[in-house]
Design an enzyme around this catalytic site. Structure first.
Site, PDB file in Angstrom:
ATOM      1  N   ASP A 130     -52.080  17.275  -6.546  1.00 55.08           N
ATOM      2  CA  ASP A 130     -52.354  17.063  -8.203  1.00 55.08           C
ATOM      3  C   ASP A 130     -51.184  16.326  -8.576  1.00 55.08           C
ATOM      4  O   ASP A 130     -50.831  17.095  -9.703  1.00 55.08           O
ATOM      5  CB  ASP A 130     -53.077  18.281  -8.851  1.00 55.08           C
ATOM      6  N   TRP A 233     -57.315  24.389   3.255  1.00 57.40           N
ATOM      7  CA  TRP A 233     -57.463  24.899   1.931  1.00 57.40           C
ATOM      8  C   TRP A 233     -58.730  24.847   1.461  1.00 57.40           C
ATOM      9  O   TRP A 233     -59.088  23.841   1.041  1.00 57.40           O
ATOM     10  CB  TRP A 233     -56.209  24.256   1.071  1.00 57.40           C
ATOM     11  N   ASN A 268     -59.126  29.314  -1.373  1.00 60.16           N
ATOM     12  CA  ASN A 268     -58.520  29.565  -2.931  1.00 60.16           C
ATOM     13  C   ASN A 268     -59.638  29.789  -3.760  1.00 60.16           C
ATOM     14  O   ASN A 268     -60.651  28.893  -4.185  1.00 60.16           O
ATOM     15  CB  ASN A 268     -58.065  28.061  -3.087  1.00 60.16           C
TER      16      ASN A 268
HETATM   17  C1  GDL Z   1     -57.391  21.273  -6.553  1.00 59.38           C
HETATM   18  C2  GDL Z   1     -56.139  22.019  -6.617  1.00 59.38           C
HETATM   19  C3  GDL Z   1     -56.243  23.338  -6.698  1.00 59.38           C
HETATM   20  C4  GDL Z   1     -57.458  23.751  -7.451  1.00 59.38           C
HETATM   21  C5  GDL Z   1     -58.637  23.244  -7.010  1.00 59.38           C
HETATM   22  C6  GDL Z   1     -60.117  23.645  -7.576  1.00 59.38           C
HETATM   23  C7  GDL Z   1     -56.034  21.586  -3.981  1.00 59.38           C
HETATM   24  C8  GDL Z   1     -54.911  21.417  -3.069  1.00 59.38           C
HETATM   25  N1  GDL Z   1     -55.456  21.661  -5.219  1.00 59.38           N
HETATM   26  O1  GDL Z   1     -57.433  20.028  -6.155  1.00 59.38           O
HETATM   27  O2  GDL Z   1     -55.227  23.997  -7.246  1.00 59.38           O
HETATM   28  O3  GDL Z   1     -57.565  25.206  -7.747  1.00 59.38           O
HETATM   29  O4  GDL Z   1     -58.510  21.853  -6.970  1.00 59.38           O
HETATM   30  O5  GDL Z   1     -60.007  22.938  -8.752  1.00 59.38           O
HETATM   31  O6  GDL Z   1     -57.034  21.900  -4.014  1.00 59.38           O
END
Ligand code: GDL
Length: 698
Positions: A130, A233, A268
């Protein structure tokens, strides 16, 4: 010369599994992170990647060193992770403003990571997600590409830190969608794969940022370019991009065949800590996938999706929800109600407070305790179904949507139009089913509100409140469709409470977009057709006749019934001209494609055909309108706009109401009117059954 040689077994060589705190918004608290480590250990996950996007010193102020107080907290956190056998990986995101070619910048990065190393951390990560892919002039001078710049600094920092066992790199092109022209031909990824030292692992989110599915083939493709298997991720449960969404469905649509092809998976998840129980628990089940963890005949019956022999999302969900229920029943705050469950293991439980003594016990004729009903597993199943996954609603949510859609298109007017009288009983049955499910949502909400664990409830609260209101509106709407009065008149008045028109300014924007900004926008992008609406003039008579004839023929094809005479026939045939200010013509680039005409006083036209529409009705609804739009106009907006303009002209003529009479074969217009809140189907005594009246009070 390539820096990458043959790849040594990086890290401990074990499959990296766990959580990345990598979302935007409020970071988790130190207590929550410690609780996370306990859970990870209990469920067999081994890694935590510290990468909270909006933490000051992780990204925006990445150069700043931690204060003594912050240092103390981080040290405690790192040691808590160790205590729970979770590998703590400290990530930093310098990409917003670093100048790669400036040695001072590189030194600042090393200084910061050295500080964290001093806190007891031995695993690190550099993230370049990002950020703007453009290099500043100084960097353009020094590096042949952005990838070269990132790789150079990453390798240098990695070496500086003594080639840690675990070191992760997040590329700027971290998913298939971001690669130009494709994954296999991305020069950025090829450079990263070739130049990044082999002991460094690479993060990858799959084909998209939020990947619906991650296939083995897609991972083989990217691994070949990166020259190592990636660490996923996974944003499947991330909700930081939409404040109305929360994901409580199981980890899904990643075949377990992937496990041997990957270096690891880090999820995540949702920004709210406590609702992540399901996301993390089911990921843990997936990581442990074995042949007996697969689908049973019972729970996969009727499921036509390709089955994973080692992992069943439904089974994993049930396991997670069963454990989560225990958690809900645990009092977590002083002064809260007593826990409803016995302690499972003492070192896991948050604070227990016993307030049973002196508690009120109602007598035989007294009010039962409001808190009497405990939360159930079914409540949690329903909750998960309503907040499932980004690309899929849970089963109950799907049924509710199907029911509502069906009830809308088969409401009384449409049923009568189709002359399918026995639809009514099916309609009532489905309406009842819908109402029962809405009732279950309300019950679930009440029982959740009573649950002893307040921390989970508070994290869920906005979402469950939102769904309760949404369900309440839909429930009231179905009752209105069924002609059962206006049960929630307060929701549907001209001056509703703010919860009657939800969504704030963002909601206003959505309502202004075609299809209310729904996913239909992606499936059927708005046509580029430009429509214009202009006043009717006598020369339009022929066009009006043509359209009305065409539409009538269209209806006749599908209906063998004789066509009844309508009051509006002379109006739509152009024989009776519309009242002043009451004629509109719709045009697109081909020509005239619709009209909307009205008579402010319909009595003469009704008398002319000796219509059975009586005086009393015409007193209440004196005006008549007729609208037709050719099928090539797929967008309902122009017709809506014409009707809006007509109704306002009719209103300013002093009329109290307007109606239209339709043939059952004119399904399109019937459906159209039934989607307008202002028009309701009206029964008129004495009218032939094959004439339908829709009317609007003004
Ligand atoms: C993203 C961001 C992450 C964010 C996710 C969902 C990555 C590597 N980076 O692009 O920080 O939480 O989208 O909105 O995923």
């Amino acid at each position: 010369m390539s820096e990458a040689g043959s790849r040594p077994q990086s890290g401990t060589g074990r499959f990296i599994s766990g959580v990345v705190e990598g979302f935007y918004g409020r970071p988790w608290t130190m207590e929550q992170r410690t609780e996370l480590f306990q859970r990870e250990q209990k469920w067999g996950l081994n890694t935590y990647l510290y990468a909270p996007k909006d933490d000051y010193k992780h990204r925006m102020y990445w150069r700043d060193l931690y204060s003594a107080e912050e240092a103390e907290q981080l040290m405690a956190l790192i040691s808590a992770a160790k205590q729970h056998e979770v590998e703590f990986i400290y990530a930093i995101s310098p990409g917003l403003d670093i100048t790669f070619s400036n040695p001072k910048e590189v030194a600042a990065l090393k200084r910061k990571l050295d500080q964290v190393k001093g806190f007891g951390c031995s695993s690190f990560s550099l993230l370049f997600d990002d950020i703007e892919p453009e290099m500043c002039p100084a960097d353009r001078q020094a590096f042949s590409s952005f990838a070269h710049a990132q790789v150079a600094i990453t390798n240098e920092v990695y070496r500086h830190l003594g080639e840690p066992e675990s070191f992760l790199f997040c590329p700027t092109d971290y998913c298939g969608l971001f690669c130009t022209p494709s994954v296999s031909q991305s020069s950025y990824l090829h450079t990263v794969g070739e130049k990044l030292l082999p002991g460094i692992d690479i993060l990858w989110t799959g084909p998209k940022v939020v990947s619906h599915r991650i296939s083995v083939e897609s991972i083989e493709e990217v691994s070949a370019v990166l020259r190592r298997p990636p660490v996923i991720w996974d944003n499947i449960h991330a909700n930081d991009y939409d404040p109305q969404r929360l994901f409580l469905g199981p980890y899904k649509d990643r075949p377990t065949d992937l496990i041997p092809k990957l270096r690891g998976v880090l999820t995540n998840p949702n920004c709210e800590f406590y609702p992540n129980f399901v996301a993390i628990h089911t990921l843990a089940t997936w990581c442990k996938a074995t042949a007996d963890g697969g689908p049973s005949d019972v729970d996969m019956a009727g499921c036509d999706e390709e089955q994973d022999p080692c992992y069943s999302p439904q089974k994993a969900l049930t396991l997670a929800l069963t454990d989560w229920l225990q958690e809900f029943m645990t009092t977590d705050q002083p002064g809260g109600p007593p826990s409803r469950l016995k302690k499972e293991s003492s070192d896991e439980e948050p604070m227990q407070t016993d307030v049973l003594e002196g508690a009120h016990v109602p007598g035989p004729d007294e009010n039962p305790l409001y808190t009497a009903e405990p939360l159930t597993l079914d409540d949690l199943r329903l909750l998960s179904d309503l907040f499932y996954l980004p690309y899929e609603h849970g089963a109950t949510a799907r049924t509710m949507l199907q029911d509502l859609d069906w009830l809308r298109t088969h409401s009384h007017a449409a049923a009568a139009a189709a002359e399918e009288t026995d639809l009514t009983s099916e309609w009532c049955q489905r309406a009842q089913q819908f109402d029962d499910t809405c009732g279950a949502v309300v019950q679930m909400f009440n029982r959740l509100s009573n649950a002893p664990n307040r921390s989970i409830l508070y994290d869920l609260y906005n979402y469950i409140c939102d769904i309760k209101s949404g369900v309440g509106l839909a429930r009231a709407y179905v009752k209105t469709l069924g002609g059962r009065g206006r049960p929630s008149a307060h929701l549907m008045t001209d001056d509703p409470e703010p919860w009657g028109f939800r969504g704030g300014l963002s909601g206003e924007f959505q309502r202004m977009l075609p299809g209310h900004g729904s996913r239909d926008l992606f499936r059927h992008p708005p046509s580029t057709a430009v429509y214009s609406i202009r006043p009717y003039c006598p020369e339009d008579k022929m066009e009006l006749q043509r359209i009305s004839r065409e539409m009538r023929r269209d209806g006749e094809d599908r209906s063998s019934a004789a066509q009844p005479l309508l009051i509006s026939d002379s109006l739509s045939a152009g024989e009776t001209p519309p009242s002043p200010q009451c004629g509109l013509i719709l045009e697109d680039e081909i020509g005239v494609c619709g009209y909307a005409v009205a008579l402010t006083d319909a009595k003469p036209a009704a008398a002319k055909i000796q219509s059975a529409v009586g005086q009393a009705f015409l007193e209440e609804f004196p005006s008549l309108l007729s609208v037709q739009v050719l099928p090539r106009v797929a967008d309902p907006a122009p017709a809506k706009r014409m009707i809006g303009q007509l109704l306002s002209s009719i209103r300013s003529s002093g009329s109290r109401g307007a109606f239209c009479d339709l043939r059952p074969s004119d399904r399109r217009m019937l459906h159209f009117y039934s989607t307008l809140d202002s028009f309701k189907a009206v029964q008129v005594d004495g009218l032939p059954g094959d004439v339908l009246i829709m009317a609007a009070s003004l």
